[in-house]
Design a protein around this motif. Structure first.
Motif, mmCIF file in Angstrom:
data_model
loop_
_atom_site.group_PDB
_atom_site.id
_atom_site.type_symbol
_atom_site.label_atom_id
_atom_site.label_comp_id
_atom_site.label_asym_id
_atom_site.label_seq_id
_atom_site.Cartn_x
_atom_site.Cartn_y
_atom_site.Cartn_z
ATOM 1 N N GLN A 131 0.976 0.693 -12.454
ATOM 2 C CA GLN A 131 0.295 0.380 -11.442
ATOM 3 C C GLN A 131 1.054 0.379 -10.054
ATOM 4 O O GLN A 131 0.613 0.881 -9.153
ATOM 5 C CB GLN A 131 -0.473 -0.968 -11.442
ATOM 6 N N ASP A 132 2.128 -0.407 -10.148
ATOM 7 C CA ASP A 132 2.904 -0.537 -8.888
ATOM 8 C C ASP A 132 4.182 0.300 -8.811
ATOM 9 O O ASP A 132 4.847 0.025 -9.481
ATOM 10 C CB ASP A 132 3.188 -2.035 -8.564
ATOM 11 N N GLY A 180 4.060 3.617 -0.058
ATOM 12 C CA GLY A 180 3.421 3.539 -1.519
ATOM 13 C C GLY A 180 2.832 4.906 -2.061
ATOM 14 O O GLY A 180 2.987 5.163 -3.363
ATOM 15 N N SER A 214 -4.424 1.429 -7.742
ATOM 16 C CA SER A 214 -5.166 0.224 -7.422
ATOM 17 C C SER A 214 -4.312 -0.437 -6.223
ATOM 18 O O SER A 214 -4.488 -1.654 -5.631
ATOM 19 C CB SER A 214 -5.431 -0.563 -8.333
ATOM 20 N N ALA A 215 -2.913 0.005 -6.329
ATOM 21 C CA ALA A 215 -1.870 -0.813 -5.231
ATOM 22 C C ALA A 215 -2.058 0.013 -3.918
ATOM 23 O O ALA A 215 -1.293 -0.182 -2.878
ATOM 24 C CB ALA A 215 -0.630 -0.793 -5.813
ATOM 25 N N LEU A 216 -2.727 1.150 -3.656
ATOM 26 C CA LEU A 216 -2.649 2.006 -2.797
ATOM 27 C C LEU A 216 -3.731 1.857 -1.607
ATOM 28 O O LEU A 216 -4.674 1.321 -2.073
ATOM 29 C CB LEU A 216 -2.714 3.234 -3.243
ATOM 30 N N ASP A 217 -3.609 2.072 -0.543
ATOM 31 C CA ASP A 217 -4.637 2.186 0.623
ATOM 32 C C ASP A 217 -5.686 3.302 0.167
ATOM 33 O O ASP A 217 -5.184 4.200 -0.354
ATOM 34 C CB ASP A 217 -3.991 2.239 1.946
#
Lengths: 749, 379
Positions: free
Chosen positions: A505-506, A563, A589-592
């Motif tokens: 995810q990250d 990111g 999901s960690a992205l703009d």
């Protein structure tokens, strides 16, 4: 519960477009500027923001991370200056008084009483060592010293009841750790409205919770605003949430307001290229497109902003014009006046008013024109080829469903389970088990994308890890490419792990911060052996080209990239050894949102180019709909429904799937405002002690006594496509007409 | 909205509207913003906490040109065009300069002074006696003299020059100190790495054994070990080093425990790495920061311990000078020549102070806030 009473709220009742006769604004921010640090080092985070909130309305402030939407509010309320050495200028008028010019004691009297805030993370917004009820009572007595302790307590209980906390009398005597995240946020809202504030500021109030809880919380916020008559400022990055809640919106970018106006007019007919791009780049649940239209580039970094338009480097309409870089566009009123007017900050508003392009069904027109315009500037040849290939994938969704039987399974999961023992006491005796995954079976075929979707804690990430045996399964088997993963020796497992890859995810956490990104991508090659240094270097460069990273990034550290770029690096690393299957654990999901679209398109291109199979784990239904061929919906460690993408999203048959789909806020104003869905009640049960029989029965609107007796099996019902694990799915033909499906009617997907 | 998503979205929130949010403060210097380099993980990075997806917010020091350039797939001709069109400045030109840990240290005046003094001492003790006519063993009739122009720190009971003896005594002090710290570091890091990575019974056993070692004062421990092994330079190093193994093992293990569940360590396993490879290539470089700090500070403590052992009569054989032995003799002549013990005392203080300050500056440069190291670690 009072909040369940039908709310005629935003259906259109308080019409924001009152015209000139509207009352004076309650809170108005005028030319607010915030700079951090001093002298040459000063970084302007907010560069002249003005907006106002009128009594009784909800103003939505949207923007990506770094747009300055939260700082603006923090600065306006004087909450920034002490610790951060920020310089704040401008005026913040509340009922004619300038908050920034007030003395601290004066301001304190206003904050909390007239202006209250709801923060993003409810758990840290509450005092962990004080009972919830006492915290609310204290807040009441702080601003109304005349109220007796007993009265304050009683009011606290009443407030908790109003925000939908069950058994408020009992819950008021509990501590925050005894509340779930959703319940905590309700308590925070109760705390905020305790003194009947005139302005309620909610800063990303639902970002930390699941969709089903988000739907409940939005309802609560609406009730709270209605009951207290407060004007609301809702800050969010989620266009769907804003579309659902706001009367007027304010779109922020690079520390400035780029567009503002009534919601329907801004979202329906965006004037600023950024608003347009933002609306076009989000995957839509109701209206899937083959390919998203991302905004190119990265969200701006405050200290790199020049004097021109902050959006210029990413703008599809700029076409190289110098004025965009050299001169800052002012916010000019385009249409209407005052409260009902639309204003946007772009040098070329006039030329964007091309007649004929819009005015049709607004959302569709917006995305169509956006894709047309953005495509011309952005699309490169491989991307174009990918469009056609993913088009074909979309046109034959059924093939993604059950049609590919002949392909054979690439990954076959049978009855996979994982329990984490809970130990307690001095001797660490086993007192129970968290049953994260309970008998999960799934097949992924070559070249196919299977979406695994569910709320937090449903075991989807655990499943992803079990498949690669990063965690040891308690029971069950995983067969990959004809080979048993579950029983493999350490050496065989290393072999297998080279043929399947994982994207986390990250990307900041999943890349080794000590190695350059090039070295990170080369890691799997080095580990696999047989790659000489030059061969590795060549392959890494090739991978960089493939994922759209420039080669001069090779030597950078992960921390030096944004990111979106980091996630590209993570994807390149996953592809290094040409795996057949890539397991993606919440890769976007960690992205703009604007960057998310870039990455989703990249994934689609890579799949088409390399024939990859994806197992795509996500909580975001819109994203899953966009990428998947087949979708599995998980609830409490089990798959409750598994079907082809369109079957699941258009004809959901499990009550949970239906509820989940209803909970997703839509950025399309039409859909968002249509007769508001009934959100799923309650919180997901603890995996430590799931309900007997069907796990969903504790929240299921259709649950019968029989549901508690037996665990429903995932199977085909009545010959309809897809498999459902529901006792009621077969009884009396729920599928298309009766039963659970009745609930979904009107959802309008 | 997995658990991990929760992390990413964590925000700083105050109770009610009361608490200021440190969140939004951008940090202009890139090395402060960069990811968890050796120790930077514990550094406050406020910029990251304030908004839901803020991970990448202040992170990308991407020049405008690059940002645009990388949007389209790079091989596409159109993509290239956009890229070159928008790159007003070459990438890197817009970026603030990146300063590594070493560069930070190189700009630190404290480091210049402290390192300078230590190098001077070390170089002086080895080189000066070779180039100048300085003999630490040369006796004269002027015994127990106070400071004078010919003998800066006076003379000892055999009329030998105290200044020369102190200078040469630095050899043994520094050798033993750095040797012991090195020994402790190598042994401790290996134990801590293995114990922390694999956990389980081996970890439990290793840690209990180290706890026992930690319970014994290092001087006593060193005495016992020398009593068993015999008095020699190497044995002295081992004897003092063993006492510091637990500190290194603990510091390493603590770092490893925090790292082993991190995605990039899991990712390394997912790529098919063997455990030793993961430990050496992925885990170790990321825990090195606190270890380096601990090394410098341990060296400081080891100087004191070696002096203490010298004071007790363990150390280089006479006439080879050592600070501890000098102070021991000075004690006997306290009334005849009170200046005798001052010189080795000052040398000891300066050395320990230099090492300790150096450790502190390294810690700051690495951004190690709390390593469990430092003077609190042992002693």
């Amino acid at each position: 519960m009072s909040l369940r009473s039908a709310v005629p709220v935003l259906g259109g009742a308080p019409d924001p477009c009152d015209g000139p006769g509207s009352p004076a604004p309650l809170l108005s921010i005028e030319d607010l500027r915030v700079a951090f640090g001093g002298g040459d080092q000063a970084v302007a985070a907010v560069r002249g923001v003005s907006y106002e909130v009128y009594p009784g309305e909800t103003l939505g402030v949207v923007g990506e991370s770094g747009s300055g939407k939260s700082v603006t509010v923090m600065a306006a309320l004087g909450l920034l200056t002490t610790a951060t050495a920020a310089t704040v200028t401008g005026r913040v008028l509340f009922e004619g008084q300038d908050l920034l010019a007030m003395s601290a004691p004066q301001r304190r009297r206003v904050l909390g009483r007239d202006i209250a805030m709801v923060f993003q993370d409810p758990v840290s917004a509450l005092n962990p060592v004080q009972r919830i009820g006492d915290q609310i009572a204290e807040m009441i007595r702080l601003h109304e010293p005349g109220v007796s302790r007993g009265d304050a307590r009683r009011r606290a209980v009443a407030l908790l009841e109003m925000v939908g906390v069950p058994h408020p009398g009992v819950r008021a005597r509990q501590y925050p750790h005894e509340f779930s995240g959703g319940m905590c946020q309700r308590a925070v809202i109760a705390l905020a409205i305790a003194n009947r504030p005139k302005v309620l500021i909610a800063d990303e109030p639902t970002t930390a919770v699941d969709v089903s809880v988000q739907a409940q919380l939005l309802e609560v916020l609406r009730t709270a605003a209605r009951e207290t008559g407060a004007a609301t400022v809702l800050i969010s990055h989620d266009m769907g949430v804003v579309a659902e809640m706001a009367d007027r919106v304010c779109v922020m970018y690079g520390g400035r307001v780029v567009e503002t106006g009534p919601l329907a007019r801004v979202f329906g007919h965006p004037r600023h290229p950024y608003t347009e791009g933002l609306l076009a780049c989000i995957p839509r649940l109701g209206d899937p497109v083959a390919r998203l239209t991302p905004i190119p580039g990265q969200p701006p970094t405050p200290y790199l902003l020049g004097k021109g338009c902050a959006f210029a480097p990413r703008c599809a309409h700029r076409s190289g014009r110098e004025v965009c870089l050299g001169e800052r566009p002012e916010l000019v009123v385009v249409d209407g006046e005052g409260r009902g007017g639309v204003a946007a900050a772009c040098h070329f508003l006039a030329e964007r008013e091309v007649p004929g392009l819009r005015q049709a069904p607004p959302a569709a027109a917006a995305s169509a024109s956006a894709s047309a315009s953005a495509a011309s500037a952005v699309v490169s040849s491989p991307a174009a080829s990918a469009v056609s290939s993913s088009d074909s994938a979309v046109s034959s969704p059924a093939a993604g469903g059950e049609g590919r039987e002949g392909g054979g399974a690439l990954l076959e999961v049978r009855e996979l389970s994982k329990e984490y023992p809970m130990r307690s006491g001095l001797l660490g005796r086993r007192t129970g088990a968290v049953r994260a995954v309970r008998g999960l079976s799934l097949v992924v075929r070559p070249g196919e994308t299977v979406g695994l979707v569910g709320e937090s804690g449903c075991g989807k990430s655990t499943t992803a890890r079990l498949l690669m045996r990063l965690e040891e399964p308690t029971s069950g088997s995983v067969v990959f490419d004809g080979e048993e993963v579950t029983g493999a020796s350490a050496g065989r497992l290393r072999e297998l792990r080279r043929r399947m890859a994982m994207v986390f995810q990250d990307p900041k956490a999943s890349l080794n911060p000590q190695l350059s990104v090039g070295a990170n991508v080369a890691e799997p090659l080095r580990l696999a052996g047989g790659w000489s240094r030059p061969a590795r270097r060549e392959r890494v460069a090739e991978l960089f080209d493939q994922v759209g990273l420039a080669r001069h990034h090779l030597e950078r550290r992960p921390s030096e990239l944004s990111g979106g770029q980091r996630q590209r690096v993570a994807i390149a690393r996953a592809l290094a050894l040409r795996p057949k299957l890539v397991i993606m654990d919440e890769p976007v999901s960690a992205l703009d949102v604007s960057v998310q679209a870039q990455v989703l398109n990249l994934l689609a291109d890579l799949k088409a180019e390399l024939g990859l199979a994806y197992l795509f784990v996500s909580h975001d239904l819109s994203v899953v709909r966009h990428v998947s061929d087949r979708v599995a919906v998980m609830y409490l460690g089990r798959i409750v429904e598994l079907a082809g993408r369109d079957d699941i999203f258009e004809r959901p048959r499990h009550p949970y799937t239906q509820a989940l789909l209803r909970s997703v806020p839509s950025a399309e104003v039409e859909v968002a405002r249509r007769g508001r869905r009934a959100p799923l009640q309650g919180d997901p049960p603890s995996p430590l002690n799931p309900p007997e029989g069907c796990s969903f029965r504790s929240r299921c609107p259709l649950a019968e006594e029989a549901c508690g007796r037996e665990v429903p099996l995932l199977r085909v019902h009545d010959g309809l496509p897809g498999e459902v694990a529901c006792h009621l799915a077969g009884a009396g033909g729920t599928g298309a007409a009766g039963g659970p499906a009745a609930l979904s009617a009107g959802a309008g997907w | 909205m997995s658990a991990a998503a929760g992390d990413a979205r964590q925000s700083v929130s105050g109770s009610g509207a009361a608490e200021p949010r440190p969140g939004e403060k951008p940090q202009p210097r890139p090395e402060e913003r960069s990811g968890p380099r050796p120790g930077e993980k514990s550094q406050a990075r406020p910029g990251e906490k304030s908004e839901p997806r803020s991970g990448e917010r202040y992170e990308g020091k991407v020049s405008v040109g690059m940002a645009v350039g990388q949007e389209a797939r790079a091989e596409g001709a159109a993509g290239r065009e956009v890229s070159s069109g928008a790159s007003a400045a070459p990438p890197g030109a817009v970026e603030p300069p990146v300063r590594g840990v070493l560069a930070t240290l190189a700009h630190d005046r404290w480091v210049h002074v402290m390192l300078g003094l230590l190098v001077l001492l070390a170089a002086g003790s080895y080189v000066l006696p070779l180039v100048a006519d300085l003999d630490y063993a040369r006796q004269s009739s002027a015994v127990l003299q106070g400071p004078s122009a010919s003998h800066w720190f006076g003379t000892d009971e055999f009329g030998r020059d105290n200044a020369v003896r102190v200078l040469v005594g630095a050899r043994s002090s520094l050798q033993v100190a750095f040797g012991a710290a090195l020994f402790a570091m190598v042994a401790g890091v290996v134990i801590g790495l293995v114990a922390g990575y694999f956990r389980g019974p081996a970890d439990a056993v290793a840690m209990r054994v180290l706890d026992v070692l930690l319970a014994l004062p290092e001087v006593v421990l060193a005495l016992v070990i020398i009593a068993v092994l015999g008095n020699s330079g190497l044995n002295l190093v081992i004897a003092i080093g063993v006492a510091f193994v637990p500190v290194f093992a603990r510091v390493t293990r603590a770092g490893v425990l925090a790292l082993r569940e991190q995605d990039f360590v899991v990712a390394s396993r997912a790529m098919g790495a063997r455990s030793p490879d993961t430990m050496a290539r992925t885990v170790l470089p990321n825990v090195l920061g606190p270890i380096v700090v601990q090394f410098v500070i341990t060296a400081a403590v080891a100087v004191v311990v070696s002096a203490a052992l010298g004071f007790l009569g363990l150390g280089p054989e006479p006439p080879t000078p050592s600070w501890g032995a000098m102070m021991q003799t000075a004690k006997s002549y306290l009334y005849q020549n009170p200046w005798y013990g001052v010189a080795p005392g000052i040398a000891l203080i300066v050395t320990v102070l230099c090492l300790d300050r150096l450790g502190a500056r390294v810690r700051i440069a690495l951004g190690v806030e709390h390593s469990g190291a430092g003077r609190g670690g042992r002693r």
